[in-house]
Structure formats: structure tokens, C-alpha cells
Design a protein around this motif. Structure first.
Motif, PDB file in Angstrom:
ATOM      1  N   ILE A  78      -2.236 -13.066  -3.312  1.00  0.00           N
ATOM      2  CA  ILE A  78      -1.056 -12.865  -2.460  1.00  0.00           C
ATOM      3  C   ILE A  78      -0.860 -11.402  -2.054  1.00  0.00           C
ATOM      4  O   ILE A  78      -0.759 -11.095  -0.854  1.00  0.00           O
ATOM      5  CB  ILE A  78       0.197 -13.446  -3.142  1.00  0.00           C
ATOM      6  N   PRO A  79      -0.791 -10.436  -2.987  1.00  0.00           N
ATOM      7  CA  PRO A  79      -0.631  -9.043  -2.524  1.00  0.00           C
ATOM      8  C   PRO A  79      -1.819  -8.546  -1.709  1.00  0.00           C
ATOM      9  O   PRO A  79      -1.630  -7.802  -0.731  1.00  0.00           O
ATOM     10  CB  PRO A  79      -0.491  -8.256  -3.841  1.00  0.00           C
ATOM     11  N   LEU A  80      -3.034  -8.948  -2.089  1.00  0.00           N
ATOM     12  CA  LEU A  80      -4.203  -8.523  -1.333  1.00  0.00           C
ATOM     13  C   LEU A  80      -4.094  -8.930   0.134  1.00  0.00           C
ATOM     14  O   LEU A  80      -4.476  -8.175   1.037  1.00  0.00           O
ATOM     15  CB  LEU A  80      -5.469  -9.124  -1.948  1.00  0.00           C
ATOM     16  N   VAL A  87       6.466  -5.280   7.572  1.00  0.00           N
ATOM     17  CA  VAL A  87       7.641  -5.994   7.093  1.00  0.00           C
ATOM     18  C   VAL A  87       8.601  -6.366   8.224  1.00  0.00           C
ATOM     19  O   VAL A  87       9.287  -7.391   8.164  1.00  0.00           O
ATOM     20  CB  VAL A  87       8.371  -5.162   6.006  1.00  0.00           C
ATOM     21  N   VAL A  88       8.649  -5.554   9.290  1.00  0.00           N
ATOM     22  CA  VAL A  88       9.530  -5.857  10.415  1.00  0.00           C
ATOM     23  C   VAL A  88       9.060  -7.127  11.123  1.00  0.00           C
ATOM     24  O   VAL A  88       9.843  -8.027  11.427  1.00  0.00           O
ATOM     25  CB  VAL A  88       9.584  -4.672  11.411  1.00  0.00           C
ATOM     26  N   LYS A  89       7.746  -7.219  11.356  1.00  0.00           N
ATOM     27  CA  LYS A  89       7.200  -8.416  12.001  1.00  0.00           C
ATOM     28  C   LYS A  89       7.351  -9.641  11.110  1.00  0.00           C
ATOM     29  O   LYS A  89       7.609 -10.747  11.591  1.00  0.00           O
ATOM     30  CB  LYS A  89       5.723  -8.194  12.344  1.00  0.00           C
ATOM     31  N   THR A 270       8.091  -9.993  -2.251  1.00  0.00           N
ATOM     32  CA  THR A 270       9.072  -8.967  -1.874  1.00  0.00           C
ATOM     33  C   THR A 270       8.602  -7.578  -2.261  1.00  0.00           C
ATOM     34  O   THR A 270       8.653  -6.636  -1.457  1.00  0.00           O
ATOM     35  CB  THR A 270      10.429  -9.262  -2.544  1.00  0.00           C
ATOM     36  N   LEU A 271       8.129  -7.437  -3.500  1.00  0.00           N
ATOM     37  CA  LEU A 271       7.690  -6.120  -3.978  1.00  0.00           C
ATOM     38  C   LEU A 271       6.470  -5.629  -3.214  1.00  0.00           C
ATOM     39  O   LEU A 271       6.354  -4.428  -2.916  1.00  0.00           O
ATOM     40  CB  LEU A 271       7.384  -6.194  -5.475  1.00  0.00           C
ATOM     41  N   THR A 272       5.574  -6.542  -2.854  1.00  0.00           N
ATOM     42  CA  THR A 272       4.398  -6.144  -2.074  1.00  0.00           C
ATOM     43  C   THR A 272       4.806  -5.638  -0.693  1.00  0.00           C
ATOM     44  O   THR A 272       4.342  -4.581  -0.233  1.00  0.00           O
ATOM     45  CB  THR A 272       3.418  -7.321  -1.915  1.00  0.00           C
ATOM     46  N   LEU A 273       5.690  -6.368  -0.029  1.00  0.00           N
ATOM     47  CA  LEU A 273       6.128  -5.970   1.317  1.00  0.00           C
ATOM     48  C   LEU A 273       6.877  -4.638   1.288  1.00  0.00           C
ATOM     49  O   LEU A 273       6.723  -3.799   2.185  1.00  0.00           O
ATOM     50  CB  LEU A 273       7.012  -7.065   1.919  1.00  0.00           C
TER      51      LEU A 273
END
Length: 405
Positions: A78-80, A87-89, A270-273
């Protein structure tokens, strides 16, 4: 419900890992080398191969190796896959997906109610089965387990329902991933993500074009894998802390808060974004993160095809499969019917319905396999929120159905 013996023992870890990773590799190679495989998609090849191996008794239906994929491989993917996300898009796309996801959820509720009244006289403990499947078909396996615990369901009923759920999820995944290639749907819905892929790709094989070779250094590998491990570790630790901090039997407001900040995958996304938004240059400098993440997801594709045991369904749960099929069919009717009425894109409808039936991970995996990269982050967020909604829907329907039995 006893599992039949397989040629490869569940604890023969090296051989099972070789099969999972090897077949994921074969699926990717076929997808990028042959046009027929590209149209079918590597995801379907991975799933179909796993189903064939498990249903012919070559590999076991259950093994600690499969649990490891769910526990470690999927969270790392997921983070990869989100390292290049804006994040805006993501937020802009999430608003539309949230609406069609909620419409799809209404389809799940309507389907569960209809199926219950049709079959309540012929399936024992259908009140509990309805609670588990309505929760699962809103959020995912987390909700299924929660409803099984909430209503103290018998182990035999749980096992039979799990088998039916797994098989139907895989079959529906086949259907959803095939729909983009069907002219009936392409001619009736807007398909901006597919149109963009076709416009930008000169090759007939979109998978090969999208994943063409790029320069990846040892430093890129170190940064991608190392950062992914750190983000997963911090996210899951924070989610566990908040989950333990807020009691499970709190009031409705605190339960919702606990469900949001105490959920592993929502915290991870959330933390990744946030990390990508705060340190954009660092994440932009990493090459190969999408390649690693996608390969991990293909291993996941192989694993979710394994438990779909057709013999066990015929032996133990044919009517439960019918019950689940009614729910899924009505979910699909609501999703595509109202999706067309309100002019949603075909890609959004497919992913929303997938997130309901299979959960955020299968929906994100489908988005990746089809090249709809802009929708990966949004559907992970929306699908994970389904975990919260699913518990309330499953509990409400379970209590109501029990009063009617």
C-alpha cells in the motif's frame, strides 16, 4: 468442515512461497508478452491459476504462508503504491467515489434483506449469516469476523459461509475485471481513465507499455523498501495505540473515532499520504516503488484465489452461495444502475462495487492491474471507511433478522 489433504503440505513453506511468487511472476510476464493475456489481465491469470492449483489438491486451502501475505506483503504494497500520489488529487477523486460507494452499500443492504426473506425458511441460522455477509459486503473480512464474534456464531456456520464468500468474491472479481473489455458497458458509460491509457499508449499491450523498463538503483531499492517498512510499523503501532486507548464498548461517537484512527489500513493510507505531501522531493526521487508494490499485489492476487474451493461449496454450502450471490447481484444492479443514472464513470462504479464486496485491498489491486493509478489512493481511503459502516449495517440487520426468526 474438514479440509481435504493436498499434495503440498501447508507447512512446506519454501515450496508454497515458490508457487505464490513464481506464479505471480508468470502472470506478469504473460500479461506483458501476449496481447490475449493483457486483455484478460495478469490479475485474472494469477487468480485462475491459484484456483486451479487449490481445487485440484496440489496446494492446501489454508497455510501460514497465506497468512503472512495478508499480514506483511499487502501492508507493504500500500505505501509503495502511494509514494507517487498527490494528496490534493486523491481528495478530489475521493468525493465522487464516496457517493457511488454509498450507493453500492445501499445495494448490499437491499440485497441482504431480499435474500433473507427469500431463503430464511430453508437455510439454518440465516440471521447470523446475513449479519456476517452484509458486514463483509460493505467493508471486508474485518467486518465478517466482527459479526461472527458479535453474534457468537457456530464454527460450522462460519466455515461454510467463509468458503461461499471466498468463492463468490473471486467469481465477482472475474466479472468486474472483464467488464471494461465489454462493448456493452464501454458504450453506455464514460471511461476517462481507460481513454487516457489508450490515448497515451502506442502499444497494443497496455501493460507492457505502462511497465516499460526504467533505471532503478540500489539506493532506490533501499529507500523504497526501507521507507515502506517504517511507515507500516509506525502506522500499525499508532492504530493499535488508539484502538487500545478507546474502549470497544464506548458510546457511538467514540466507537466511530476508534474505528477511524484505530484501523490499521486507514491509518496506513493517511500517514503515507501525509508523508508524501510533507516530503514530496524525497518520495519523487524514489524510482521503482510502484513496481515493487505491484509485484506484491500480484502475490496477493494468487493468495485470494486459493480458498475458493468448489468441492467444499458443493458439499457444505450451496444454498449459502445462492444467498451470497443474490446480495452481490443486487449490489451490482444498484451500483451500475444508479451509477449510469448519475453519470459516474465506469471505472468508479467498478471499484466502488469491488470495495464493497471484496474490500479496499482487492479494489486497489484491480485499479493497479488495469492501470487506473489515479484511483488507487482514493479507493483505498473510501474502501477502508467501509470497515466502519459495515459493523453498523451487519449489527442492525443481524438484530432485525433474529427478531424475525
Amino acid at each position: 468442515m474438514e479440509e481435504t489433504a493436498s499434495l503440498i503440505h501447508p507447512e512446506n513453506y519454501w515450496v508454497l512461497w515458490a508457487i505464490l511468487i513464481g506464479w505471480a511472476g508468470v502472470a506478469i510476464i504473460l500479461e506483458q508478452k501476449y496481447s490475449w493475456a493483457s486483455k484478460l489481465s495478469g490479475a485474472i491469470i494469477a487468480l485462475a491459476g491459484a484456483m486451479l492449483l487449490s481445487n485440484t489438491g496440489i496446494i492446501p486451502l489454508d497455510s501460514p504462508v497465506y497468512d503472512t501475505v495478508w499480514t506483511y506483503v499487502v501492508p507493504l504494497a500500500i505505501p509503495l503504491l502511494l509514494f507517487q500520489s498527490n494528496v490534493v488529487k486523491v481528495w478530489q477523486e475521493s468525493k465522487r467515489l464516496l457517493i457511488i460507494f454509498l450507493i453500492s452499500t445501499i445495494g448490499t443492504v437491499a440485497g441482504t434483506i431480499a435474500a433473507f426473506f427469500l431463503l430464511k425458511d430453508v437455510i439454518p441460522q440465516l440471521n447470523y449469516i446475513g449479519a456476517m455477509l452484509s458486514g463483509s459486503y460493505t467493508g471486508g473480512g474485518v467486518n465478517f469476523a466482527a459479526m461472527a464474534t458479535r453474534f457468537n456464531v457456530e464454527e460450522g456456520t462460519i466455515s461454510s459461509t467463509v468458503v461461499a464468500d471466498n468463492l463468490l468474491m473471486v467469481l465477482y472479481f472475474f466479472i468486474l475485471i472483464t467488464i471494461p473489455a465489454v462493448n456493452f458497458f464501454r458504450s453506455r458509460f464514460q471511461t476517462p481513465h481507460m481513454d487516457e491509457l489508450e490515448k497515451n499508449g502506442d502499444s497494443e499491450n497496455q501493460a507492457s507499455e505502462y511497465w516499460k523498463g526504467k533505471e532503478i538503483s540500489l539506493q532506490d531499492i533501499a529507500k523504497a523498501i526501507g521507507t515502506a517498512f517504517v511507515i507500516v510499523a509506525v502506522s500499525f503501532s499508532l492504530a493499535g495505540f488508539f484502538s487500545n486507548l478507546i474502549p470497544e464498548d464506548s458510546n457511538i461517537f467514540l466507537s466511530v473515532i476508534r474505528g477511524i484512527i484505530g484501523d490499521n489500513y486507514l491509518m496506513l493510507t493517511t500517514l503515507t499520504l501525509i508523508s508524501v505531501a510533507v516530503f514530496p522531493k524525497y518520495f519523487e526521487s524514489i524510482s521503482g516503488s510502484q513496481e515493487f508494490g505491484t509485484f506484491f499485489i500480484y502475490i496477493f492476487f494468487v493468495v485470494i484465489g486459493v480458498p475458493a474451493s468448489i468441492p467444499l461449496i458443493i458439499q457444505n454450502a450451496p444454498l449459502i452461495l445462492v444467498f451470497a450471490a443474490i446480495i452481490v447481484f443486487i449490489n451490482m444492479v444498484f451500483s451500475f444502475g444508479f451509477g449510469r443514472l448519475f453519470k459516474f464513470n465506469l471505472e468508479e462504479i467498478i471499484l466502488a462495487s469491488n470495495a464493497n464486496i471484496g474490500g479496499p485491498t482487492t479494489a486497489a489491486a484491480m485499479a493497479i492491474s488495469r492501470g487506473w493509478t489515479k484511483l488507487v489512493g482514493p479507493i483505498l481511503i473510501i474502501g477502508t471507511l467501509g470497515y466502519i459502516i459495515g459493523n453498523y449495517i451487519g449489527t442492525s440487520l443481524g438484530v432485525w433478522f433474529t427478531s424475525l426468526m
